[in-house]
Design a protein around this motif. Structure first.
Motif, PDB file in Angstrom:
ATOM      1  N   ASN A   1      42.369  65.102  19.722  1.00 37.81           N
ATOM      2  CA  ASN A   1      43.348  64.206  20.361  1.00 37.81           C
ATOM      3  C   ASN A   1      44.495  63.975  19.296  1.00 37.81           C
ATOM      4  O   ASN A   1      44.237  64.088  18.005  1.00 37.81           O
ATOM      5  CB  ASN A   1      42.583  62.663  20.271  1.00 37.81           C
ATOM      6  N   SER A   2      45.712  64.199  19.699  1.00 37.28           N
ATOM      7  CA  SER A   2      46.892  64.069  18.779  1.00 37.28           C
ATOM      8  C   SER A   2      48.129  63.724  19.617  1.00 37.28           C
ATOM      9  O   SER A   2      48.344  63.672  20.529  1.00 37.28           O
ATOM     10  CB  SER A   2      47.308  65.599  18.407  1.00 37.28           C
ATOM     11  N   VAL A   3      48.897  62.531  18.587  1.00 31.05           N
ATOM     12  CA  VAL A   3      50.296  62.363  19.110  1.00 31.05           C
ATOM     13  C   VAL A   3      51.266  62.404  18.236  1.00 31.05           C
ATOM     14  O   VAL A   3      51.130  62.313  17.240  1.00 31.05           O
ATOM     15  CB  VAL A   3      50.047  60.599  19.507  1.00 31.05           C
ATOM     16  N   ALA A   4      52.532  63.058  18.502  1.00 32.64           N
ATOM     17  CA  ALA A   4      53.510  63.356  17.640  1.00 32.64           C
ATOM     18  C   ALA A   4      54.829  62.170  18.158  1.00 32.64           C
ATOM     19  O   ALA A   4      55.083  62.134  19.237  1.00 32.64           O
ATOM     20  CB  ALA A   4      53.782  64.605  17.821  1.00 32.64           C
ATOM     21  N   TYR A   5      55.264  61.403  17.155  1.00 31.88           N
ATOM     22  CA  TYR A   5      56.473  60.664  17.445  1.00 31.88           C
ATOM     23  C   TYR A   5      57.600  61.141  16.599  1.00 31.88           C
ATOM     24  O   TYR A   5      57.550  61.138  15.272  1.00 31.88           O
ATOM     25  CB  TYR A   5      56.040  59.259  16.686  1.00 31.88           C
TER      26      TYR A   5
END
Ligand code: BLA
Length: 237
Positions: free
Chosen positions: A67-71
């Motif tokens: 799982n990954s999120v980039a802001y």
């Protein structure tokens, strides 16, 4: 199952000048003896981004997750990167979600940012099923071209690896063009939309029950609000 994907993401982050930051005390790793599982998380500082988090969960044959999120920085109104890959080995089931998560749903925004993803999806129709969402609203923070597949070993082994590489390449391309682009949404509004993403995601994330069953409620509450979606924390009174 997703180790090669994690390695690919990690080396791209390193090549982009990324370096690791400390994760909040006790959240970098947690083990469950009962469920024979371990969850590990990394927080990256990457030029052009204000936050980039990565998590892997290894519960053996029962479940593997990446799982990954980039802001992006608030001065850049491009979509967030969203990755959620799950492999239920015992049942041979894959849930794969890859998207450029839009801040807005209007046509002008979609025209500006989705040419690459649109083309990618047309090359991987088997990962772009008409899956119905059960807990999220497909019209909030998901794009019309998300890769969303509930499938099996065939999709996981044959289609997903190539699609994943192309997906990362496409997002890197978008990010590399940021300096030549002028954002339409003001930084203040980008900030409030990114923060609303955290609040919304913390409310809807179907993973919380799973975390609780592996790592207990206290740890899972902290992980959700302090690491996964930090803007969802209540401001202290
Ligand atoms: C679904 N994600 C799920 C499910 C679980 C997780 C257990 C339910 C499985 C199912 O529907 O069959 C797992 N989510 C996790 C884990 C983490 C997490 C382990 O956040 C954290 C480490 N989810 C995201 C991101 C996206 C996303 C960034 O975290 C965007 C790409 C999408 N996950 C997503 C979607 C579903 C899902 C669209 C299906 C949910 C639905 O049907 O509404």
């Amino acid at each position: 199952m997703f180790d090669p994907f994690l390695q690919e993401l990690t080396s791209k982050l390193q090549q982009s000048g990324g370096h690791l930051l400390p994760t909040p005390e006790g959240l970098a790793e947690c083990r469950s003896l009962k469920r024979q599982s371990v969850i590990r998380s990394w927080l990256w500082q990457v030029p052009g981004f204000r936050r980039w988090r990565v998590t892997s969960l290894d519960a053996g044959d029962s479940l593997q997750v990446l799982n990954s999120v980039a802001y992006p920085e608030f001065s850049n109104d491009q979509p967030l990167l969203g990755i959620d890959l799950l492999w239920f080995g015992t049942r041979g089931k894959l849930v794969a979600v890859l998207d450029f998560q839009p801040l807005l749903q209007d046509q002008e925004y979609l025209d500006r940012y989705y040419q690459g993803l649109k083309e990618l999806v047309s090359r991987h129709p088997d990962l772009h099923g008409a899956e119905a969402m059960r807990s999220f609203d497909p019209h909030q923070y998901f794009s019309p071209w998300l890769l969303f597949c509930r499938g099996g070993a065939e999709q996981a082994q044959e289609s997903l690896p190539g699609a994943f590489t192309a997906f990362l390449g496409c997002y890197w391309q978008l990010s590399s063009e940021a300096s030549h682009r002028t954002s339409v949404i003001t930084p203040k509004r980008v900030q409030s939309l990114q923060e609303a993403y955290d609040v919304y995601s913390a409310e809807r994330d179907p993973a919380h029950g799973l975390f609780t069953s592996h790592f207990g409620k206290a740890w899972s509450d902290r992980f959700l609000h302090e690491f996964l979606f930090p803007a969802s924390q209540q401001p202290s009174p």
